[in-house]
Design a protein around this motif. Structure first.
Motif, PDB file in Angstrom:
ATOM      1  N   HIS A 261       0.795  -1.225   0.000  1.00 42.79           N
ATOM      2  CA  HIS A 261       0.000   0.000   0.000  1.00 42.79           C
ATOM      3  C   HIS A 261       0.833   1.283   0.000  1.00 42.79           C
ATOM      4  O   HIS A 261       0.266   2.373  -0.129  1.00 42.79           O
ATOM      5  N   GLY A 262       2.152   1.191   0.139  1.00 41.79           N
ATOM      6  CA  GLY A 262       2.984   2.380   0.170  1.00 41.79           C
ATOM      7  C   GLY A 262       3.119   2.955   1.558  1.00 41.79           C
ATOM      8  O   GLY A 262       2.627   2.413   2.542  1.00 41.79           O
ATOM      9  N   GLY A 263       3.801   4.104   1.645  1.00 46.23           N
ATOM     10  CA  GLY A 263       4.021   4.729   2.935  1.00 46.23           C
ATOM     11  C   GLY A 263       5.279   4.221   3.596  1.00 46.23           C
ATOM     12  O   GLY A 263       6.212   3.730   2.937  1.00 46.23           O
ATOM     13  N   THR A 264       5.349   4.311   4.900  1.00 49.74           N
ATOM     14  CA  THR A 264       6.491   3.864   5.674  1.00 49.74           C
ATOM     15  C   THR A 264       6.019   2.901   6.756  1.00 49.74           C
ATOM     16  O   THR A 264       4.823   2.807   7.045  1.00 49.74           O
ATOM     17  N   VAL A 265       6.957   2.221   7.371  1.00 52.25           N
ATOM     18  CA  VAL A 265       6.616   1.357   8.493  1.00 52.25           C
ATOM     19  C   VAL A 265       6.002   2.182   9.620  1.00 52.25           C
ATOM     20  O   VAL A 265       5.057   1.750  10.286  1.00 52.25           O
ATOM     21  N   ASN A 266       6.524   3.374   9.819  1.00 51.10           N
ATOM     22  CA  ASN A 266       5.951   4.261  10.837  1.00 51.10           C
ATOM     23  C   ASN A 266       4.483   4.561  10.537  1.00 51.10           C
ATOM     24  O   ASN A 266       3.632   4.562  11.437  1.00 51.10           O
ATOM     25  N   ASP A 267       4.161   4.791   9.264  1.00 48.31           N
ATOM     26  CA  ASP A 267       2.766   5.039   8.881  1.00 48.31           C
ATOM     27  C   ASP A 267       1.889   3.821   9.189  1.00 48.31           C
ATOM     28  O   ASP A 267       0.763   3.959   9.683  1.00 48.31           O
ATOM     29  N   VAL A 268       2.402   2.634   8.898  1.00 46.24           N
ATOM     30  CA  VAL A 268       1.624   1.417   9.141  1.00 46.24           C
ATOM     31  C   VAL A 268       1.394   1.218  10.634  1.00 46.24           C
ATOM     32  O   VAL A 268       0.308   0.813  11.066  1.00 46.24           O
ATOM     33  N   ILE A 316      14.584  16.432  18.638  1.00 45.18           N
ATOM     34  CA  ILE A 316      13.246  15.858  18.688  1.00 45.18           C
ATOM     35  C   ILE A 316      12.232  16.995  18.680  1.00 45.18           C
ATOM     36  O   ILE A 316      12.327  17.918  19.489  1.00 45.18           O
ATOM     37  N   ALA A 317      11.285  16.926  17.746  1.00 42.77           N
ATOM     38  CA  ALA A 317      10.261  17.955  17.624  1.00 42.77           C
ATOM     39  C   ALA A 317       8.880  17.314  17.692  1.00 42.77           C
ATOM     40  O   ALA A 317       8.703  16.136  17.361  1.00 42.77           O
ATOM     41  N   ALA A 318       7.905  18.101  18.115  1.00 42.74           N
ATOM     42  CA  ALA A 318       6.532  17.614  18.181  1.00 42.74           C
ATOM     43  C   ALA A 318       5.899  17.669  16.801  1.00 42.74           C
ATOM     44  O   ALA A 318       6.024  18.657  16.083  1.00 42.74           O
ATOM     45  N   HIS A 319       5.234  16.599  16.426  1.00 43.00           N
ATOM     46  CA  HIS A 319       4.470  16.555  15.184  1.00 43.00           C
ATOM     47  C   HIS A 319       3.054  16.110  15.534  1.00 43.00           C
ATOM     48  O   HIS A 319       2.870  15.154  16.292  1.00 43.00           O
ATOM     49  N   TYR A 320       2.067  16.799  14.988  1.00 44.12           N
ATOM     50  CA  TYR A 320       0.674  16.490  15.312  1.00 44.12           C
ATOM     51  C   TYR A 320       0.015  15.736  14.166  1.00 44.12           C
ATOM     52  O   TYR A 320       0.158  16.102  12.996  1.00 44.12           O
ATOM     53  N   VAL A 321      -0.703  14.684  14.528  1.00 39.30           N
ATOM     54  CA  VAL A 321      -1.395  13.843  13.556  1.00 39.30           C
ATOM     55  C   VAL A 321      -2.828  13.646  14.041  1.00 39.30           C
ATOM     56  O   VAL A 321      -3.060  13.342  15.215  1.00 39.30           O
ATOM     57  N   ASP A 322      -3.784  13.822  13.135  1.00 42.06           N
ATOM     58  CA  ASP A 322      -5.177  13.510  13.439  1.00 42.06           C
ATOM     59  C   ASP A 322      -5.447  12.072  13.020  1.00 42.06           C
ATOM     60  O   ASP A 322      -5.576  11.773  11.827  1.00 42.06           O
ATOM     61  N   LEU A 323      -5.512  11.173  13.991  1.00 41.52           N
ATOM     62  CA  LEU A 323      -5.733   9.766  13.695  1.00 41.52           C
ATOM     63  C   LEU A 323      -7.197   9.561  13.282  1.00 41.52           C
ATOM     64  O   LEU A 323      -8.105   9.825  14.071  1.00 41.52           O
ATOM     65  N   PRO A 324      -7.467   9.069  12.074  1.00 36.08           N
ATOM     66  CA  PRO A 324      -8.841   9.000  11.545  1.00 36.08           C
ATOM     67  C   PRO A 324      -9.609   7.778  12.055  1.00 36.08           C
ATOM     68  O   PRO A 324      -9.944   6.867  11.288  1.00 36.08           O
ATOM     69  N   HIS A 335      -3.602   5.575   4.305  1.00 35.86           N
ATOM     70  CA  HIS A 335      -3.229   6.644   3.385  1.00 35.86           C
ATOM     71  C   HIS A 335      -3.423   8.022   4.015  1.00 35.86           C
ATOM     72  O   HIS A 335      -2.648   8.949   3.751  1.00 35.86           O
ATOM     73  N   GLN A 336      -4.424   8.178   4.856  1.00 36.65           N
ATOM     74  CA  GLN A 336      -4.613   9.464   5.525  1.00 36.65           C
ATOM     75  C   GLN A 336      -3.485   9.740   6.514  1.00 36.65           C
ATOM     76  O   GLN A 336      -2.999  10.869   6.620  1.00 36.65           O
ATOM     77  N   VAL A 337      -3.041   8.717   7.227  1.00 35.05           N
ATOM     78  CA  VAL A 337      -1.903   8.890   8.140  1.00 35.05           C
ATOM     79  C   VAL A 337      -0.644   9.216   7.346  1.00 35.05           C
ATOM     80  O   VAL A 337       0.128  10.112   7.709  1.00 35.05           O
ATOM     81  N   SER A 338      -0.421   8.493   6.240  1.00 32.81           N
ATOM     82  CA  SER A 338       0.758   8.748   5.411  1.00 32.81           C
ATOM     83  C   SER A 338       0.769  10.179   4.892  1.00 32.81           C
ATOM     84  O   SER A 338       1.809  10.849   4.875  1.00 32.81           O
ATOM     85  N   TYR A 339      -0.388  10.638   4.473  1.00 32.15           N
ATOM     86  CA  TYR A 339      -0.487  11.994   3.929  1.00 32.15           C
ATOM     87  C   TYR A 339      -0.159  13.048   4.992  1.00 32.15           C
ATOM     88  O   TYR A 339       0.449  14.078   4.705  1.00 32.15           O
ATOM     89  N   SER A 340      -0.535  12.768   6.244  1.00 26.39           N
ATOM     90  CA  SER A 340      -0.273  13.733   7.309  1.00 26.39           C
ATOM     91  C   SER A 340       1.217  13.878   7.576  1.00 26.39           C
ATOM     92  O   SER A 340       1.647  14.907   8.117  1.00 26.39           O
TER      93      SER A 340
END
Length: 510
Positions: A261-268, A316-324, A335-340
């Motif tokens: 499906h693409g993306g990264t292991v972190n995305d999965v 280390i920096a903060a990154h915000y993700v809206d988990l769907p 794909h929504q997580v990957s896009y974020s």
């Protein structure tokens, strides 16, 4: 002259309460049948390597009148036997019994009159295994002056390197008069000292006022016959007790989903957590309408000279993700997580996972500690959940000849946040450590099951719907009598051994 505590560290101390002790912990499992790894060998190993983290033999000392921030001084009565402890489960000890013991230990705050760390060797596990539980305060391990001791205890070969230790003799602590003179000198030679002291004092007063107001509100509510208001599964007041949930999965499963499906292991991994949260919330009496998206803070490794430097080669920096969590399709969630994360990748500041995994020693323990500091600093920005994913080495590591087979991060909780998730990849495994408030989330063990099933769901899509074998092992523990633990670590994108392909962002389905 002793080193003075920095304002950001003083803030961490000031925000610590009996319900929110600010220490990180790690649970590591070792096979030791042939190595003879025991308490004596652990003490010997730590004695040999503690000189590389001198702050582990220092304690905090207040300046008289609090005219300046506290200072780090050598502990003249340092006793390694106090910090390196021995415990045991009734043989053959189960994983559930281990997690119950871990929850009890991490619930207890550290003694501020001593160096702010403890390590427990837990014997009696089934199969001749032992567990190593380490806990260290957030102000002790900052990644700049001090890395986590656990990073230094592991070797790449069964034969441990003998580094020689040192003939340490503590320096006599400063007298009250000397501390006042040093504070005055610092104020004259470095104007930042006055500003730092003022910030620390003001911040402590404001936090005390906030805590008093919150306590008063709960008391008034109780007198009026009303129960304290709850904020659902991801918010509300904390107790002094914790639950610990662990999940063990295999890295190859995440790679397979990524390859399809693409993306990264972190995305999965984040998509798996999202699916687990969705299923878990659906088992509760709460509607998903209030959780269409869950705002998560995900600390990431970056190269940025404007951020606090660390000794690990990145900041280390903060990154915000809206988990769907409101999205029904596991692939669309991925794909929504990957896009974020796409914008973060395109900045060029990101650090490759294989670079972090190659850092000497077992760096995930330090990265998790730094990440928890980031999450604590960001708490006023209104996130609902902290998630940390740290890539580790993909080959076996050893402590005094014993092979480490698992490593679970246990993060501290911050006020109003009864749940935190940490993830560490190591030697072909992906290990989840979930910290939950015992009273707020009595069903936290079910979340572990839901995470395993969410990974199965993603694998099912990667397999074309042909098979759906149970890939993860979920084990949960119950809490102990007092204290807490908590959130976050350092997240990076990618896998430890190969670059990732970017995901193709797709639209959401309602």
């Amino acid at each position: 002259m002793s080193e003075r505590l920095r304002p950001r560290d003083l803030a961490l101390l000031a925000e610590e309460t009996p319900t929110t002790p600010a220490h990180n912990a790690t649970v590591e499992i070792f096979e030791c049948a042939e190595s003879g790894f025991d308490h004596d060998r652990l003490v010997e190993l730590i004695r040999d390597r503690i000189s590389f983290v001198p702050r582990y033999r220092q304690r905090l000392q207040q300046v008289p009148g609090r005219v300046a921030n506290p200072v780090w001084v050598d502990d003249e009565h340092f006793d390694l036997a106090y910090h390196v402890r021995r415990s045991a489960l009734p043989r053959p000890g189960t994983q559930d019994q281990l997690r119950e013991l871990v929850a009890r230990i991490v619930s207890r705050p550290l003694d501020r009159t001593r160096p702010l760390w403890e390590i427990y060797l837990v014997e009696g596990l089934a199969g001749g295994r032992v567990a190593l539980l380490s806990k260290a305060h957030q102000v002790l391990v900052d990644g700049a002056e001090t890395v986590d001791l656990g990073q230094l205890l592991l070797d790449v070969q069964p034969e441990p390197k003998v580094l020689g230790g040192d003939e340490w003799m503590p320096q006599r602590g400063p007298t009250s008069a000397a501390m006042l003179v040093d504070a005055a000198r610092d104020s004259l030679t470095d104007p930042r000292t006055v500003l730092d002291t003022a910030r620390g004092t003001t911040g402590s007063l404001l936090r005390a006022a906030e805590a008093t107001a919150g306590t008063a509100g709960r008391i008034v509510g109780g007198l009026a016959g009303r129960r304290p208001q709850r904020d659902g599964a991801l918010g509300g007041p904390l107790s002094q007790q914790r639950r610990i949930v662990t999940v063990e999965t295999r890295l190859q499963d995440y790679r397979k989903v990524r390859d399809v499906h693409g993306g990264t292991v972190n995305d999965v991994i984040l998509a798996t957590i999202t699916g687990g949260l969705r299923a878990w919330l659906m088992t509760r009496d709460e509607s998903l309408r209030g959780f269409r998206r869950i705002r998560a803070v995900v600390p990431v490794s970056v190269i940025d000279t404007e951020l606090e430097a660390t000794s690990l080669g990145s900041q280390i920096a903060a990154h915000y993700v809206d988990l769907p969590v409101g999205e029904a399709s596991p692939v669309v969630r991925l794909h929504q997580v990957s896009y974020s994360f796409q914008v973060h990748k395109e900045t060029g500041r990101g650090v490759a996972a294989n670079r972090l995994a190659g850092i000497a020693g077992f760096a995930p323990t330090t990265f998790h500690a730094i990440g928890s500091r980031v999450a604590a600093r960001e708490v006023r920005r209104g996130y609902q959940l902290s998630v940390t994913n740290v890539p580790g080495p993909q080959s076996a590591l050893y402590a005094a000849g014993a092979r480490m087979v698992a490593s679970y991060p246990v993060h501290p909780l911050v006020q109003g946040h009864p749940l935190a998730v940490g993830v560490t990849s190591y030697d072909g495994g992906v290990f989840y450590g979930i910290t939950a408030d015992r009273d707020q989330l009595p069903d936290a063990d079910l979340l572990g099951t839901c995470i395993s099933e969410a990974l199965d769901e993603l694998l099912d899509t990667a397999n074309g719907g042909r098979s759906r074998a149970r890939r993860g092992r979920r084990t949960s523990g119950t809490s102990g009598p007092t204290g807490a633990t908590g959130p976050t670590g350092a997240v990076t994108s990618g896998t430890p051994d190969r670059p990732d392909r970017p995901a193709r962002p797709r639209g959401s389905r309602s």
